[in-house]
Write a protein that holds these residues in place. Sequence first.
Motif, PDB file in Angstrom:
ATOM      1  N   ILE A 150       3.153   0.549  13.054  1.00 28.04           N
ATOM      2  CA  ILE A 150       2.923  -0.270  14.246  1.00 28.04           C
ATOM      3  C   ILE A 150       1.596  -1.016  14.167  1.00 28.04           C
ATOM      4  O   ILE A 150       1.540  -2.216  14.381  1.00 28.04           O
ATOM      5  CB  ILE A 150       2.960   0.631  15.515  1.00 28.04           C
ATOM      6  CG1 ILE A 150       4.383   1.167  15.706  1.00 28.04           C
ATOM      7  CG2 ILE A 150       2.538  -0.162  16.734  1.00 28.04           C
ATOM      8  CD1 ILE A 150       4.457   2.332  16.642  1.00 28.04           C
ATOM      9  N   THR A 151       0.535  -0.285  13.791  1.00 26.15           N
ATOM     10  CA  THR A 151      -0.784  -0.934  13.804  1.00 26.15           C
ATOM     11  C   THR A 151      -1.085  -1.693  12.529  1.00 26.15           C
ATOM     12  O   THR A 151      -1.878  -2.627  12.529  1.00 26.15           O
ATOM     13  CB  THR A 151      -1.901   0.101  13.996  1.00 26.15           C
ATOM     14  OG1 THR A 151      -1.816   1.031  12.915  1.00 26.15           O
ATOM     15  CG2 THR A 151      -1.768   0.825  15.314  1.00 26.15           C
ATOM     16  N   ASN A 152      -0.419  -1.280  11.416  1.00 21.00           N
ATOM     17  CA  ASN A 152      -0.646  -1.902  10.120  1.00 21.00           C
ATOM     18  C   ASN A 152      -2.123  -1.852   9.707  1.00 21.00           C
ATOM     19  O   ASN A 152      -2.648  -2.784   9.119  1.00 21.00           O
ATOM     20  CB  ASN A 152      -0.155  -3.353  10.145  1.00 21.00           C
ATOM     21  CG  ASN A 152       0.152  -3.843   8.739  1.00 21.00           C
ATOM     22  OD1 ASN A 152       0.255  -3.017   7.830  1.00 21.00           O
ATOM     23  ND2 ASN A 152       0.283  -5.136   8.567  1.00 21.00           N
ATOM     24  N   LYS A 153      -2.785  -0.761  10.083  1.00 20.02           N
ATOM     25  CA  LYS A 153      -4.181  -0.613   9.656  1.00 20.02           C
ATOM     26  C   LYS A 153      -4.261   0.415   8.538  1.00 20.02           C
ATOM     27  O   LYS A 153      -3.664   1.489   8.625  1.00 20.02           O
ATOM     28  CB  LYS A 153      -5.046  -0.148  10.832  1.00 20.02           C
ATOM     29  CG  LYS A 153      -5.437  -1.316  11.711  1.00 20.02           C
ATOM     30  CD  LYS A 153      -6.416  -0.867  12.774  1.00 20.02           C
ATOM     31  CE  LYS A 153      -6.692  -2.012  13.722  1.00 20.02           C
ATOM     32  NZ  LYS A 153      -6.660  -1.586  15.118  1.00 20.02           N
ATOM     33  N   ASP A 154      -5.003   0.081   7.499  1.00 16.01           N
ATOM     34  CA  ASP A 154      -5.028   0.930   6.313  1.00 16.01           C
ATOM     35  C   ASP A 154      -5.575   2.325   6.602  1.00 16.01           C
ATOM     36  O   ASP A 154      -5.148   3.301   6.000  1.00 16.01           O
ATOM     37  CB  ASP A 154      -5.854   0.271   5.213  1.00 16.01           C
ATOM     38  CG  ASP A 154      -5.109  -0.904   4.609  1.00 16.01           C
ATOM     39  OD1 ASP A 154      -3.878  -0.939   4.786  1.00 16.01           O
ATOM     40  OD2 ASP A 154      -5.744  -1.763   3.984  1.00 16.01           O
ATOM     41  N   ASP A 155      -6.527   2.396   7.544  1.00 19.95           N
ATOM     42  CA  ASP A 155      -7.173   3.695   7.745  1.00 19.95           C
ATOM     43  C   ASP A 155      -6.208   4.729   8.326  1.00 19.95           C
ATOM     44  O   ASP A 155      -6.461   5.926   8.267  1.00 19.95           O
ATOM     45  CB  ASP A 155      -8.406   3.552   8.630  1.00 19.95           C
ATOM     46  CG  ASP A 155      -8.054   2.983   9.990  1.00 19.95           C
ATOM     47  OD1 ASP A 155      -7.420   1.912  10.012  1.00 19.95           O
ATOM     48  OD2 ASP A 155      -8.390   3.603  11.004  1.00 19.95           O
ATOM     49  N   LYS A 156      -5.086   4.275   8.882  1.00 23.91           N
ATOM     50  CA  LYS A 156      -4.104   5.233   9.413  1.00 23.91           C
ATOM     51  C   LYS A 156      -3.383   5.964   8.287  1.00 23.91           C
ATOM     52  O   LYS A 156      -2.950   7.098   8.433  1.00 23.91           O
ATOM     53  CB  LYS A 156      -3.062   4.497  10.264  1.00 23.91           C
ATOM     54  CG  LYS A 156      -3.624   3.766  11.436  1.00 23.91           C
ATOM     55  CD  LYS A 156      -3.879   4.707  12.588  1.00 23.91           C
ATOM     56  CE  LYS A 156      -4.329   3.915  13.793  1.00 23.91           C
ATOM     57  NZ  LYS A 156      -5.256   4.672  14.641  1.00 23.91           N
ATOM     58  N   ILE A 157      -3.214   5.260   7.156  1.00 22.36           N
ATOM     59  CA  ILE A 157      -2.378   5.841   6.101  1.00 22.36           C
ATOM     60  C   ILE A 157      -3.217   6.462   4.992  1.00 22.36           C
ATOM     61  O   ILE A 157      -2.726   7.252   4.195  1.00 22.36           O
ATOM     62  CB  ILE A 157      -1.431   4.760   5.525  1.00 22.36           C
ATOM     63  CG1 ILE A 157      -0.182   5.412   4.932  1.00 22.36           C
ATOM     64  CG2 ILE A 157      -2.121   3.892   4.493  1.00 22.36           C
ATOM     65  CD1 ILE A 157       0.874   4.438   4.546  1.00 22.36           C
ATOM     66  N   GLU A 158      -4.513   6.150   4.974  1.00 26.24           N
ATOM     67  CA  GLU A 158      -5.338   6.572   3.851  1.00 26.24           C
ATOM     68  C   GLU A 158      -5.309   8.083   3.625  1.00 26.24           C
ATOM     69  O   GLU A 158      -5.199   8.554   2.504  1.00 26.24           O
ATOM     70  CB  GLU A 158      -6.781   6.102   4.063  1.00 26.24           C
ATOM     71  CG  GLU A 158      -7.066   4.820   3.303  1.00 26.24           C
ATOM     72  CD  GLU A 158      -8.356   4.182   3.733  1.00 26.24           C
ATOM     73  OE1 GLU A 158      -9.186   4.873   4.348  1.00 26.24           O
ATOM     74  OE2 GLU A 158      -8.540   2.993   3.449  1.00 26.24           O
ATOM     75  N   HIS A 159      -5.407   8.837   4.727  1.00 28.92           N
ATOM     76  CA  HIS A 159      -5.490  10.290   4.563  1.00 28.92           C
ATOM     77  C   HIS A 159      -4.142  10.972   4.667  1.00 28.92           C
ATOM     78  O   HIS A 159      -4.045  12.185   4.531  1.00 28.92           O
ATOM     79  CB  HIS A 159      -6.449  10.871   5.598  1.00 28.92           C
ATOM     80  CG  HIS A 159      -7.791  10.233   5.527  1.00 28.92           C
ATOM     81  ND1 HIS A 159      -8.647  10.461   4.478  1.00 28.92           N
ATOM     82  CD2 HIS A 159      -8.408   9.338   6.327  1.00 28.92           C
ATOM     83  CE1 HIS A 159      -9.739   9.748   4.655  1.00 28.92           C
ATOM     84  NE2 HIS A 159      -9.624   9.046   5.772  1.00 28.92           N
ATOM     85  N   LEU A 160      -3.121  10.160   4.899  1.00 25.55           N
ATOM     86  CA  LEU A 160      -1.799  10.715   5.148  1.00 25.55           C
ATOM     87  C   LEU A 160      -1.344  11.663   4.045  1.00 25.55           C
ATOM     88  O   LEU A 160      -0.949  12.798   4.289  1.00 25.55           O
ATOM     89  CB  LEU A 160      -0.811   9.551   5.290  1.00 25.55           C
ATOM     90  CG  LEU A 160       0.439   9.815   6.098  1.00 25.55           C
ATOM     91  CD1 LEU A 160       0.064  10.197   7.507  1.00 25.55           C
ATOM     92  CD2 LEU A 160       1.315   8.580   6.107  1.00 25.55           C
ATOM     93  N   LYS A 161      -1.463  11.157   2.810  1.00 23.49           N
ATOM     94  CA  LYS A 161      -0.956  11.942   1.692  1.00 23.49           C
ATOM     95  C   LYS A 161      -1.776  13.219   1.512  1.00 23.49           C
ATOM     96  O   LYS A 161      -1.222  14.286   1.262  1.00 23.49           O
ATOM     97  CB  LYS A 161      -0.976  11.115   0.419  1.00 23.49           C
ATOM     98  CG  LYS A 161       0.105  10.064   0.414  1.00 23.49           C
ATOM     99  CD  LYS A 161       0.020   9.200  -0.820  1.00 23.49           C
ATOM    100  CE  LYS A 161       1.017   8.066  -0.720  1.00 23.49           C
ATOM    101  NZ  LYS A 161       0.788   7.063  -1.764  1.00 23.49           N
ATOM    102  N   ASP A 162      -3.085  13.104   1.647  1.00 26.96           N
ATOM    103  CA  ASP A 162      -3.928  14.283   1.469  1.00 26.96           C
ATOM    104  C   ASP A 162      -3.629  15.328   2.542  1.00 26.96           C
ATOM    105  O   ASP A 162      -3.623  16.528   2.283  1.00 26.96           O
ATOM    106  CB  ASP A 162      -5.405  13.892   1.547  1.00 26.96           C
ATOM    107  CG  ASP A 162      -5.774  12.959   0.417  1.00 26.96           C
ATOM    108  OD1 ASP A 162      -5.064  13.023  -0.621  1.00 26.96           O
ATOM    109  OD2 ASP A 162      -6.711  12.187   0.557  1.00 26.96           O
ATOM    110  N   ASP A 163      -3.376  14.843   3.756  1.00 24.99           N
ATOM    111  CA  ASP A 163      -3.170  15.775   4.861  1.00 24.99           C
ATOM    112  C   ASP A 163      -1.840  16.506   4.779  1.00 24.99           C
ATOM    113  O   ASP A 163      -1.749  17.674   5.129  1.00 24.99           O
ATOM    114  CB  ASP A 163      -3.246  15.017   6.195  1.00 24.99           C
ATOM    115  CG  ASP A 163      -4.648  14.517   6.461  1.00 24.99           C
ATOM    116  OD1 ASP A 163      -5.546  14.952   5.726  1.00 24.99           O
ATOM    117  OD2 ASP A 163      -4.829  13.692   7.375  1.00 24.99           O
ATOM    118  N   PHE A 164      -0.808  15.805   4.338  1.00 19.93           N
ATOM    119  CA  PHE A 164       0.530  16.389   4.468  1.00 19.93           C
ATOM    120  C   PHE A 164       1.139  16.879   3.170  1.00 19.93           C
ATOM    121  O   PHE A 164       2.003  17.727   3.178  1.00 19.93           O
ATOM    122  CB  PHE A 164       1.476  15.363   5.103  1.00 19.93           C
ATOM    123  CG  PHE A 164       1.195  15.136   6.558  1.00 19.93           C
ATOM    124  CD1 PHE A 164       1.670  16.034   7.507  1.00 19.93           C
ATOM    125  CD2 PHE A 164       0.445  14.058   6.966  1.00 19.93           C
ATOM    126  CE1 PHE A 164       1.408  15.829   8.841  1.00 19.93           C
ATOM    127  CE2 PHE A 164       0.183  13.858   8.296  1.00 19.93           C
ATOM    128  CZ  PHE A 164       0.664  14.746   9.251  1.00 19.93           C
TER     129      PHE A 164
END
Lengths: 374, 386
Positions: free
Chosen positions: B367-381
């Motif tokens: 929705i927001t298309n902001k990179d900082d939302k996805i940056e930690h996604l992989k590390d977190d999950f």
Amino acid sequence: MSITEYFDLLFTDYTLRTISLGTAVLGIICGMLGSFAVLRKQSLLGDAISHAALPGIAVAFLITGAKDTNILLLGALVSGLIGAFWIRGMISKTHLKSDTALGLILSLFFGFGMMLLTYIQKQPNANQAGLDKYLFGQAATLVESDVRLMVIVTGIALLVVLLFWKEFKLLLFDQDYTKTLGFNTKFIDILITFFIVLAIVIGLQTVGVVLMSAMLLAPAAAARQWTNTLATMVFLAALIGGFSGVFGTAISATQNNLSTGPVIVLVASFFVVVSFVFSPTRGLLFKQIRLLKNRRDLQLKKTLQFMYGIAQTHENIDHPHTIRILNNFQGFTKKSLRKMEENQWILLNKQQWSLTSKGFAEAQNLFNQQTQHE
Amino acid sequence: MSNPQIEIQLIAALVAVSCAIPGVFLVLRKMALISDAISHSILPGIVLGFFITQDLNSPVLIILAAGTGIITVVLVERIQKTGLVKEDTAIGLVFPALFSIGVLLIAKNANDIHLDVDAVLLGELAFAPFDRFLLFGADLGPKAAWIMGVILLITLLLLYLFFKELKVSTFDVGLSSALGFSPAILHYGLMSVSSITVVGAFDAVGAILVVALMIAPAAAAYLLTADLKKMLWISVCFGVFAAISGYWLAHWLDASIAGSITTVLALVFLLVYFFAPNKGVLSVMYRQKQQRTEVSLLTFLLHLNNHQEEEERHINHLREHINWQQVKANTVVKLALDNNLISITNEVISLTQKGLSFTQAALEYIITNKDDKIEHLKDDFFLFRG
């Protein structure tokens, strides 16, 4: 031998006829396919591929031990294709840029090829001599079967270009659009690259590895200057290529110690220079002339504008004024005044000028045009 | 090892180092092909210089030939500036023409010149030790080693003095001119150094090897590091390694030394090209595959998130619905299971708590298309990557 003698001999002498025909056909196929290479911004691909073909020749010789031209050229084709597709892979898979990829393939394949060639030369094998003619090419070694092969390949290339004309053209100018129309761009791309490689390989025997890229580029770059239509460009490039071939052969035949390949390249380069300078629309000469003409025009208009400003302050526009009130800043020279009189913008009377109604209208219009544009 | 052998290896190594340094900058500035153009077009300069000096090793000849190299660069830029053809076409037009002139000059004067075209392309390193540098009757070693040594020293000095300027102007032309370093001076400086190196090396190793020695070590180093200093060191090492092992390969095969050095360079590059960590082809392909699976996983989880009804979440239905091949579907489901993002009961897949929060985070990114939302996604999950 003089040039006229050459043309007399062309129809009677077997060797000369074969060589001339060979270089002419080579020029035609190179010009034709080179147009696509130049427009696809793959000009130096030809250089890389022609160098990359060398190890193929050496390996083909090592495997078969034969000196049959066709087998050697087949080897060249294979290694040229490997080079071409590796360049592509390198650009898409790594962050190396196209210039690095081209330079790498060019120098590494060539060096490897040279190592193999020198290795072959040391082998006790009577057949080995003659491989190094592929370095600089020896048109003199062309025989009728070679020329026949060239003609056949050129025929096939012509057929393919005509068959896929629409697709090639589309891909050249708008790759994304081609894809959305449902064409298999990958296939067209590979097809076009394949034929460019083929043209290069065909020319190796005549002009050699090192100069082959110029054969591909020069006619196309020259033709590009004369036209904006693809069909005309391809046709012109083929024509220029063919002529370069024949003239190059003619010149090198009339002198001692002139190898054909370099002479053909120089003739083609000469065509390029002529096209760069004398092409009516893009050429440097006419561009410069147009530039000067525009500048002069602008200067005239500037003077006219200034006169208009003065005339406006008077009741009747043809009120005479002295020339002295004009000065250089308004772009005025004696010549420009005379030119303006020729245009019937002003009337000159000794040291005085007066604006005509035509000149007044012109100046007014000049101003209007400006506002209209904005 | 005999004395000439050591000397040949010394010359080869010197050439390799002096080529590698300008080569790094050429590759980084996307001007690698200029080295190819220079190496070909100095030929007429060398021939003319030879007419004047009658000595292939004279400094005058080197300067003259290097001048031809710079003329080539200027000519290419001039043609390019007219806008009549693109840059690569301009390069491709200039150097074959100059090279042809050189070849014809040699051919026309074949009797007067001790130069042949094969030697021009290949060089003859094996003969280099025979040309001695004599000073007051004392033998100071092979001339070629002295020439390359001087060129290398100049290159190193210039590199040391202008390292900062070169670095800035290579990576940010705008910044460098704003800081007051003229990019034009640095550009032509680099071109001059390259030309002189090419000419100096030319006699020993030939035109093509010069190109290989300039581009290949730098390109290989570029795949291994993103640090300019490290890149310089690595390419120098590659160059020297190729020079010495290439010599022994040539010794063993009884083939051309220049060709063998290039072959070793090709092998080195091939190894790096395939196996470089992060930037090598294998690791890029692996990463792309990983990313493909992970994107598929995301699509899969979003699909689950959108459908509460059981028949939409049945394992067989999913296969039909998202149109995946069996293998791919298995990979994705297994990855999701391994990461505890889904649970399967009676062949019906449902999102776990963790899976739900993952899809929430992913949706937020979409929705927001902001990179900082996805940056930690992989590390977190992700416990396991695709």
